[in-house]
Structure formats: structure tokens, C-alpha cells
Design a protein around this motif. Structure first.
Motif, PDB file in Angstrom:
ATOM      1  N   ILE A  62     -65.150  -3.725   8.671  1.00 57.55           N
ATOM      2  CA  ILE A  62     -64.080  -3.677   7.666  1.00 57.55           C
ATOM      3  C   ILE A  62     -63.023  -2.658   8.046  1.00 57.55           C
ATOM      4  CG2 ILE A  62     -63.606  -3.044   5.269  1.00 57.55           C
ATOM      5  CD1 ILE A  62     -66.250  -4.282   4.493  1.00 57.55           C
ATOM      6  N   LEU A  63     -63.441  -1.475   8.496  1.00 62.01           N
ATOM      7  CA  LEU A  63     -62.477  -0.457   8.905  1.00 62.01           C
ATOM      8  C   LEU A  63     -61.643  -0.933  10.087  1.00 62.01           C
ATOM      9  CD1 LEU A  63     -61.404   2.423   8.553  1.00 62.01           C
ATOM     10  CD2 LEU A  63     -63.221   3.207  10.078  1.00 62.01           C
ATOM     11  N   LEU A  64     -62.310  -1.519  11.072  1.00 64.21           N
ATOM     12  CA  LEU A  64     -61.576  -2.020  12.229  1.00 64.21           C
ATOM     13  C   LEU A  64     -60.638  -3.154  11.826  1.00 64.21           C
ATOM     14  CD1 LEU A  64     -61.189  -1.933  15.298  1.00 64.21           C
ATOM     15  CD2 LEU A  64     -63.077  -3.545  15.513  1.00 64.21           C
ATOM     16  N   GLY A  65     -61.076  -4.044  10.930  1.00 65.20           N
ATOM     17  CA  GLY A  65     -60.218  -5.136  10.483  1.00 65.20           C
ATOM     18  C   GLY A  65     -58.993  -4.627   9.751  1.00 65.20           C
ATOM     19  N   LEU A  66     -59.170  -3.604   8.901  1.00 66.28           N
ATOM     20  CA  LEU A  66     -58.012  -3.041   8.210  1.00 66.28           C
ATOM     21  C   LEU A  66     -57.017  -2.438   9.179  1.00 66.28           C
ATOM     22  CD1 LEU A  66     -59.779  -1.329   5.151  1.00 66.28           C
ATOM     23  CD2 LEU A  66     -58.498  -3.475   5.176  1.00 66.28           C
ATOM     24  N   VAL A  67     -57.518  -1.747  10.195  1.00 69.12           N
ATOM     25  CA  VAL A  67     -56.607  -1.157  11.188  1.00 69.12           C
ATOM     26  C   VAL A  67     -55.855  -2.242  11.951  1.00 69.12           C
ATOM     27  CG1 VAL A  67     -56.505   0.237  13.280  1.00 69.12           C
ATOM     28  CG2 VAL A  67     -57.952   0.954  11.383  1.00 69.12           C
ATOM     29  N   VAL A  68     -56.576  -3.274  12.397  1.00 65.67           N
ATOM     30  CA  VAL A  68     -55.936  -4.346  13.168  1.00 65.67           C
ATOM     31  C   VAL A  68     -54.922  -5.097  12.317  1.00 65.67           C
ATOM     32  CG1 VAL A  68     -56.368  -6.528  14.352  1.00 65.67           C
ATOM     33  CG2 VAL A  68     -57.870  -4.578  14.760  1.00 65.67           C
ATOM     34  N   ILE A  69     -55.295  -5.422  11.079  1.00 67.15           N
ATOM     35  CA  ILE A  69     -54.371  -6.148  10.201  1.00 67.15           C
ATOM     36  C   ILE A  69     -53.138  -5.309   9.917  1.00 67.15           C
ATOM     37  CG2 ILE A  69     -54.102  -7.032   7.852  1.00 67.15           C
ATOM     38  CD1 ILE A  69     -56.995  -7.953   7.991  1.00 67.15           C
ATOM     39  N   GLY A  70     -53.323  -4.012   9.716  1.00 69.18           N
ATOM     40  CA  GLY A  70     -52.161  -3.144   9.509  1.00 69.18           C
ATOM     41  C   GLY A  70     -51.234  -3.115  10.709  1.00 69.18           C
ATOM     42  N   GLN A  71     -51.810  -3.035  11.900  1.00 73.94           N
ATOM     43  CA  GLN A  71     -50.986  -3.018  13.103  1.00 73.94           C
ATOM     44  C   GLN A  71     -50.251  -4.343  13.284  1.00 73.94           C
ATOM     45  OE1 GLN A  71     -50.368  -0.483  15.127  1.00 73.94           O
ATOM     46  NE2 GLN A  71     -51.720   0.939  14.032  1.00 73.94           N
ATOM     47  N   VAL A  72     -50.943  -5.452  13.065  1.00 73.27           N
ATOM     48  CA  VAL A  72     -50.300  -6.772  13.208  1.00 73.27           C
ATOM     49  C   VAL A  72     -49.192  -6.936  12.175  1.00 73.27           C
ATOM     50  CG1 VAL A  72     -50.690  -9.253  13.009  1.00 73.27           C
ATOM     51  CG2 VAL A  72     -52.309  -7.832  14.263  1.00 73.27           C
ATOM     52  N   ARG A  73     -49.456  -6.523  10.934  1.00 72.90           N
ATOM     53  CA  ARG A  73     -48.435  -6.667   9.891  1.00 72.90           C
ATOM     54  C   ARG A  73     -47.204  -5.834  10.224  1.00 72.90           C
ATOM     55  NH1 ARG A  73     -51.341  -5.866   5.755  1.00 72.90           N
ATOM     56  NH2 ARG A  73     -51.150  -3.600   5.708  1.00 72.90           N
TER      57      ARG A  73
ATOM     58  N   LEU B 119     -50.124 -13.827   9.718  1.00 71.52           N
ATOM     59  CA  LEU B 119     -51.020 -12.775   9.238  1.00 71.52           C
ATOM     60  C   LEU B 119     -52.277 -13.371   8.616  1.00 71.52           C
ATOM     61  CD1 LEU B 119     -51.243  -9.715   8.985  1.00 71.52           C
ATOM     62  CD2 LEU B 119     -50.172  -9.881   6.726  1.00 71.52           C
ATOM     63  N   SER B 120     -52.153 -14.472   7.885  1.00 75.74           N
ATOM     64  CA  SER B 120     -53.328 -15.139   7.310  1.00 75.74           C
ATOM     65  C   SER B 120     -54.260 -15.650   8.397  1.00 75.74           C
ATOM     66  CB  SER B 120     -52.894 -16.295   6.405  1.00 75.74           C
ATOM     67  OG  SER B 120     -52.116 -15.822   5.335  1.00 75.74           O
ATOM     68  N   LEU B 121     -53.662 -16.177   9.470  1.00 73.86           N
ATOM     69  CA  LEU B 121     -54.484 -16.633  10.594  1.00 73.86           C
ATOM     70  C   LEU B 121     -55.251 -15.474  11.220  1.00 73.86           C
ATOM     71  CD1 LEU B 121     -55.357 -18.879  12.527  1.00 73.86           C
ATOM     72  CD2 LEU B 121     -53.288 -18.393  13.883  1.00 73.86           C
ATOM     73  N   VAL B 122     -54.574 -14.339  11.375  1.00 73.22           N
ATOM     74  CA  VAL B 122     -55.247 -13.158  11.944  1.00 73.22           C
ATOM     75  C   VAL B 122     -56.368 -12.697  11.024  1.00 73.22           C
ATOM     76  CG1 VAL B 122     -54.914 -10.740  12.585  1.00 73.22           C
ATOM     77  CG2 VAL B 122     -53.222 -12.445  13.261  1.00 73.22           C
ATOM     78  N   LYS B 123     -56.103 -12.672   9.695  1.00 74.19           N
ATOM     79  CA  LYS B 123     -57.153 -12.243   8.758  1.00 74.19           C
ATOM     80  C   LYS B 123     -58.357 -13.168   8.816  1.00 74.19           C
ATOM     81  CE  LYS B 123     -54.114 -10.042   5.356  1.00 74.19           C
ATOM     82  NZ  LYS B 123     -53.607 -10.096   3.968  1.00 74.19           N
ATOM     83  N   GLY B 124     -58.109 -14.474   8.837  1.00 76.52           N
ATOM     84  CA  GLY B 124     -59.218 -15.415   8.914  1.00 76.52           C
ATOM     85  C   GLY B 124     -60.022 -15.259  10.187  1.00 76.52           C
ATOM     86  N   THR B 125     -59.304 -15.059  11.285  1.00 74.79           N
ATOM     87  CA  THR B 125     -60.003 -14.874  12.564  1.00 74.79           C
ATOM     88  C   THR B 125     -60.855 -13.606  12.554  1.00 74.79           C
ATOM     89  OG1 THR B 125     -58.189 -16.003  13.689  1.00 74.79           O
ATOM     90  CG2 THR B 125     -59.682 -14.699  15.041  1.00 74.79           C
ATOM     91  N   LEU B 126     -60.272 -12.513  12.040  1.00 73.36           N
ATOM     92  CA  LEU B 126     -61.026 -11.249  11.986  1.00 73.36           C
ATOM     93  C   LEU B 126     -62.222 -11.365  11.045  1.00 73.36           C
ATOM     94  CD1 LEU B 126     -58.180  -8.569  11.942  1.00 73.36           C
ATOM     95  CD2 LEU B 126     -59.740  -9.098  13.807  1.00 73.36           C
ATOM     96  N   ALA B 127     -62.048 -12.047   9.899  1.00 75.24           N
ATOM     97  CA  ALA B 127     -63.170 -12.188   8.977  1.00 75.24           C
ATOM     98  C   ALA B 127     -64.303 -12.994   9.594  1.00 75.24           C
ATOM     99  CB  ALA B 127     -62.689 -12.851   7.678  1.00 75.24           C
TER     100      ALA B 127
END
Length: 645
Positions: free
Chosen positions: A60-71, A230-238
Motif C-alpha cells: 500500500i505504501l509503495l502503491g501510494l508513492v507510485v500513484i502520486g508520482q504518476v499523477r 491513472l485508473s489503469l495504473v491504479k488497477g495494475t498496481l492493485a
């Protein structure tokens, strides 16, 4: 309770919880008991669950960091592209206005016709600028408050598509009016038809139309594509995170299982070894640390089996020796007894020294016969040949016979034996001979070691148990010797003079008699404060003993005695009255019992209990609170100095 939160007034104490709150707590707690028990007992579950939780936290921490950077990257790219697109559009609008202004000057001159065409010019400009976007952006033209031609400002705003002009924030319009540079702001695009507003970046600038009047031109760039990315990235990370967490959990399960399985095997084999299956061994495979642990465990089990077999063989030899010697000595002892009786009968015809020797011979033969009878009884217990002849008896009759038999010794010692609780029948299924032997041993020892003070014998019954307690106020018992008080041939003070000639086997036989009944024999004492021995028996042979109706530690002990009662020495009558909790009708006239003092409940250690102590404590802990059953007692109550027997 919050003292600072003012849930209770200052100085108020928190009372017991409301019954509804306790009921709700039990209702919530009951379904969680199996899960909590499984969590405590299963180390594999704890390790895997901890691994899953930690992995989930990391993912979860890594996903939040990656999503923040992508956004942030998508927003920066969109903003830079929007700025370039808007700058080009503003430049085109200025060029179109300049060309139309030049044509107006070369034409008919300054007449009202040019002003009337400014609205059409703005419409054409918006359509021209929006046609190049192909849905990537929208264009909105608004009048400027700084314009010098009032009727241009009075015309409605222009917007491409179904975009509503009020999508432009008011503060951005104010900024655009006050300056000449482009301004940008994050906002939302509101459509005229149904649908949700879209987040967008809005860039605006104040320009002049073909007549030189100021107006505002805005570019609205929606984040539709960026949101999809961004939704695609979130789905992939999840998806990847769930897969990683499950994979780590499976890996942890496999790894921990390789370690836990041998440990569980060792625990199971240990339990079977404790149950007497000494031939059990662990299965050893490989040469790793677990394999070495298994080999060490098997060696330990083999050595234990060898030692236990040697001890069992030695014990069998000792028991057989005692049994054989005891039986072999009976015949010559009978002959010696007959000869001693003949000599004792004719002692008056002898000289004084010979007559005294005849008396000593008979006394020592009595002691020898008593020792031989005790040895025979112990050998029966060791061989498992002791039989219980239980029948309903009234323990009051047994106590009275024991007291009558001990009266001569009590008179010689100056001791008074007082019986309490004999007002109502105390019925139990028991072997009268064995119970009388136990109580005779306890009463005689209490008289012998009571130093001339009173001895109290107390009877009580409650629930499914009956009890008899023998209390003396003599030398007492020292702490630390309670585990040895029932050992064979053990005496607290071997040098102490003994008028009754004990063998050291009395309490050992007594505790075996109690166990044969499924009962409980315990001792308590304090130095200088006397001692108390308590025999607890189930009311019927089919009952399970859950406790005793008499507390092992009496209420007149030093720990339970009130400070104002501890200082002065009390007379015998008052001291007898302080024996715990008896019916007022059982007190002699003139005696008033002290108010009962509640003793703190010490923790129970089944290994320190004589008799069936483990079963007694386990049953007491399972008894429901508030039950009218007897109070369970604990081994801490029985700590003390054992008397020589």
C-alpha cells in the motif's frame, strides 16, 4: 474512566459496569474466543498473518508513492502541453483581430457596421479555435469589464460545444482583467446537458477584438485521458499488489510449515512420552538444524526411557523388598509377641531391672508392629491392591470416635479438643476405617504438637463436598516445607521427643487414603501460629471434587487477622471463637465469633497440591462465578512447616 474528561465528578469512584454493558461485552466476546484460542496456539498462523499484514502495508505504501508520482507526472505534462496550445491560440486570435482591424480601416471607414459584426466575429473565432482541438479542449470567450464599448459586453458569452461559460472561475476572470499575461487555474468543466463536471486546467488571457475592445479568451483542457491513464495504473498496481501479498503469504506458509511441522511432531511425541509411551521417537530426515534437533530429541527420549526403566525396576525391587520383609517378619514377630506377653505377665516376679526391661520390650514391640502395619499398607498402595469399601457414613460419628480415643493423650498434654460444626449430619460415601485412620493421625499429631493449647476439629458440608479440618495453635509450620509434609519417613525435627512413637508414614498413608476416595488432603501453617490440616472428600463416589467448604487458611491467621486483634494475646475461648465461619448456634454460651475477614485468593498451582490437586483446581476454575458451590482452595494456602510424623 476519564478524570480529565469529566465523565465522573471529581472524587467520584467508578462503580461496577451496568448489566447490559456486561451482557453486551460477553455477547461480543463469545464469538471471538475460538479465534483468539487459535491465534494463541498456532504459531504458523501468527507468522503468516504478520507477514501478510506487513506485506500489505509495504504494498500500500509503495502503491501510494507510485500513484502520486504518476499523477504528478501526468499533471505536469498536461499543464505544459496546455500552456503551449493556449499560447498558440492566443497568438492566432491576435492575428485574426489585427487582420480584421486592417480591413476595416481600408473599407468603408469607421461606421456602426463594424461594431455590429463583432459578435459574429467572436462566434467565428471561437469556432475556428475550437475546430483544431477535436475534443481535446474547449474555448470560451467572455466580455471584459475593462472594455470601452458597452454593447459588446452586453452580448452573451461564447463557448464551443456544450460547455457552460460559468465553468471559468470568477477569481480567474478577475485576474485576467487586471493583467495582460496568460493565467491558469485548476477547475472543472460544467456541461449544459446532464453529466458530471470534469476536472480541467483553464488558461485565459485578455485580448482585443477587431474593433479594439477587450475581451477574455479561455482554453479549457480536461483531464479525461489522464484520469483513464491513472485508473489503469491504479488497477495494475492493485492487481500486482494482491498477487505479491498472496505470493508472500504462500511463501511464508511453506517456510514456516517446514519449521513448525517438526516442532509440532516433537510436541506430540513429548505428550505421548509424558503419557508413558516411552518408545515414541521423532522421524529424522536430512542433515539440517531440524534434523539435528530431532536426533537430539531422540537421544534425550532414549536416555529418559532408560533412566525411567531403571527407576521403575529399582522401585519395584524396593516395593517387593518391603512387602516381602513385612510379610516375612509377621511370623517371627508373632512368636516374639507371644513370648513378650508371657514375660510381661510375669514381670512382678522379676527384679526391678528385669521387670522394667519387660515393659520396654512390650512398648518397642508395639512400635514395631505399628511400623510393620504401616509398611504393609504402603505396599498395598504401591501395588494398587488397596480397595475402597465405601458406604454412607456420618462423619460426626467418626470424629467422635477419634476424639474419644485421643482424650487420654490430650489430658496428659493439658489440651482441650473442641468439635465444631457437628450440629447437622455430615453424610458422605466413604470407607469409615480409612477416614478414621486419617483423622486419628491428624488429631493425635495436633495434640502432640499443640504445646498444651486447644485443638479445634471442624466439620462442614457444601455443594458436593464434605470436609474435616484439624486446627492447632502450637509451633506451626515453616514456609517451604509444605511439599515435603506428606513424604514418607520425613520428619521436620528428628531430634524432637515423641511420646507416641510415630513411624513417619502416617501422613503418607493418609494422603493415599484421601486419593483413594478421590479427595484432597492439605496442610497450612505459620511459625508460632499453629497449623491446620484439612481433609476434603466428595459427598458421593461419583461426584467430582471442585473445592472445599472450609478454607485451608483459617480466618484467625496472622495474615487475615485484623491489626487490633493481633496485638494482645487472647484467652482460649476467644481463640477458639476465631476459627472460621461457624453457625452461631454451634458456639458455647459466652463465646462470640469474630467477624469474618476475607482472605485474598492466591493463584492455584495444581502441581503443588497433594492428592488429586490438579483435578480439584481445574474443576474449581471451570465452576461458574456466583455459584453456591464450595470455595476452591489453592496450594499457597497449604504452605508451611510440616510436623514430624
Amino acid at each position: 474512566m476519564w478524570s480529565g474528561g469529566h465523565l465522573l465528578p471529581d472524587g467520584a469512584s467508578g462503580g461496577p459496569a451496568h448489566p447490559l454493558i456486561r451482557l453486551f461485552g460477553r455477547w461480543v466476546h463469545r464469538p471471538l474466543l475460538p479465534a483468539a484460542r487459535l491465534w494463541r496456539r498456532n504459531i504458523q498462523l501468527r507468522v503468516v498473518a504478520t507477514t501478510l499484514l506487513m506485506s500489505l502495508g509495504v504494498v500500500i505504501l509503495l502503491g501510494l508513492v507510485v500513484i502520486g508520482q504518476v499523477r504528478n507526472g501526468l499533471l505536469d505534462a498536461k499543464r505544459h502541453a496546455a500552456q503551449g496550445q493556449a499560447a498558440g491560440g492566443f497568438e492566432v486570435a491576435e492575428q485574426v483581430a489585427d487582420r480584421m482591424s486592417d480591413r476595416g480601416q481600408d473599407g468603408a471607414g469607421a461606421s456602426g457596421r463594424g461594431v455590429q459584426d463583432s459578435g459574429a466575429w467572436l462566434n467565428a473565432l471561437v469556432e475556428q479555435l475550437a475546430s483544431g482541438g477535436k475534443g481535446a479542449y474547449s474555448v470560451v470567450a467572455l466580455s471584459s469589464d475593462s472594455g470601452e464599448t458597452p454593447y459588446v459586453a452586453s452580448r452573451g458569452p461564447r463557448a464551443s460545444g456544450d460547455v457552460r461559460p460559468d465553468s471559468v472561475p470568477a477569481d480567474l476572470r478577475k485576474q485576467v482583467d487586471e493583467g495582460t499575461a496568460p493565467y491558469e487555474r485548476y477547475g472543472k468543466i460544467v456541461h449544459a446537458g446532464p453529466g458530471e463536471a470534469e476536472p480541467a486546467v483553464i488558461i485565459g488571457k485578455r485580448l482585443d477584438d477587431n474593433h479594439g475592445d477587450a475581451y477574455q479568451l479561455y482554453y479549457l483542457f480536461p483531464f479525461t485521458q489522464e484520469e483513464k491513464s491513472l485508473s489503469l495504473v491504479k488497477g495494475t498496481l492493485a492487481t500486482a499488489g494482491v498477487f505479491v501479498v498472496v505470493l508472500l503469504g504462500a511463501i511464508a506458509w511453506v517456510v514456516v510449515r517446514q519449521v513448525v511441522t517438526p516442532v509440532r511432531m516433537a510436541a506430540g511425541i513429548s505428550e505421548r512420552l509424558a503419557a508413558g509411551l516411552l518408545q515414541e521417537r521423532m522421524k529424522v530426515t536430512g542433515e539440517d538444524d531440524i534434523a539435528r534437533l530431532g536426533e537430539s530429541f531422540n537421544k534425550m527420549a532414549q536416555n529418559l526411557q532408560l533412566k525411567i526403566q531403571q527407576l521403575e525396576e529399582l522401585s519395584r525391587m524396593q516395593r517387593r523388598f518391603v512387602s516381602d520383609v513385612s510379610h516375612e517378619l509377621r511370623t517371627p514377630l508373632t512368636t516374639v509377641r507371644m513370648a513378650a506377653d508371657v514375660i510381661h505377665e510375669a514381670r512382678e516376679d522379676f527384679d526391678p531391672a528385669t521387670a522394667r526391661s519387660a515393659e520396654l520390650l512390650r512398648g518397642q514391640l508395639d512400635r514395631f508392629e505399628s511400623l510393620l502395619a504401616d509398611l504393609l499398607e504402603i505396599s498395598r498402595f504401591d501395588a494398587g491392591a488397596a480397595a475402597l469399601e465405601a458406604e454412607p457414613i456420618d462423619l460426626r460419628d467418626v470424629v467422635h470416635r477419634v476424639v474419644d480415643g485421643a482424650e487420654p493423650l490430650a489430658e496428659a498434654k493439658g489440651t482441650r479438643i473442641v468439635v465444631r460444626g457437628a450440629e447437622a449430619p455430615v453424610i458422605a460415601e466413604a470407607d469409615a476405617r480409612r477416614v478414621e485412620r486419617v483423622l486419628r493421625n491428624l488429631v493425635v499429631n495436633a495434640v502432640e504438637h499443640g504445646e498444651g493449647r486447644d485443638v479445634v476439629v471442624r466439620l462442614a458440608t457444601a455443594g458436593g463436598a464434605v470436609a474435616v479440618a484439624v486446627r492447632d495453635y502450637g509451633v506451626g509450620l515453616k514456609p517451604g516445607e509444605a511439599t515435603r509434609v506428606f513424604n514418607r519417613f520425613w520428619r521436620a525435627d528428628p531430634a524432637r521427643a515423641r511420646t507416641t512413637g510415630g513411624t513417619g508414614l502416617g501422613l503418607s498413608i493418609a494422603v493415599e487414603d484421601a486419593r483413594l476416595h478421590g479427595g484432597w488432603l492439605q496442610a497450612w501453617g505459620e511459625p508460632g501460629g499453629g497449623s491446620q490440616f484439612r481433609l476434603t472428600l466428595p459427598r458421593t463416589t461419583s461426584d467430582t471434587l471442585r473445592g472445599s467448604p472450609i478454607p485451608l487458611e483459617p480466618e484467625d491467621s496472622r495474615r487475615n487477622r485484623r491489626p487490633d486483634d493481633a496485638a494482645p494475646a487472647r484467652p482460649a475461648a476467644e481463640r477458639l471463637a476465631s476459627v472460621p465461619a461457624q453457625p452461631r448456634s454451634g458456639l458455647p454460651s459466652g463465646e462470640l465469633p469474630l467477624p469474618p475477614v476475607e482472605a485474598p485468593a492466591p493463584s492455584a498451582d495444581p502441581t503443588a497440591l497433594p492428592g488429586s490437586g490438579a483435578r480439584v483446581v481445574r474443576g474449581a476454575q471451570e465452576a461458574p462465578q456466583g455459584s453456591s458451590a464450595v470455595r476452591p482452595t489453592t496450594p499457597n494456602e497449604g504452605e508451611g512447616r510440616p510436623r514430624g510424623r
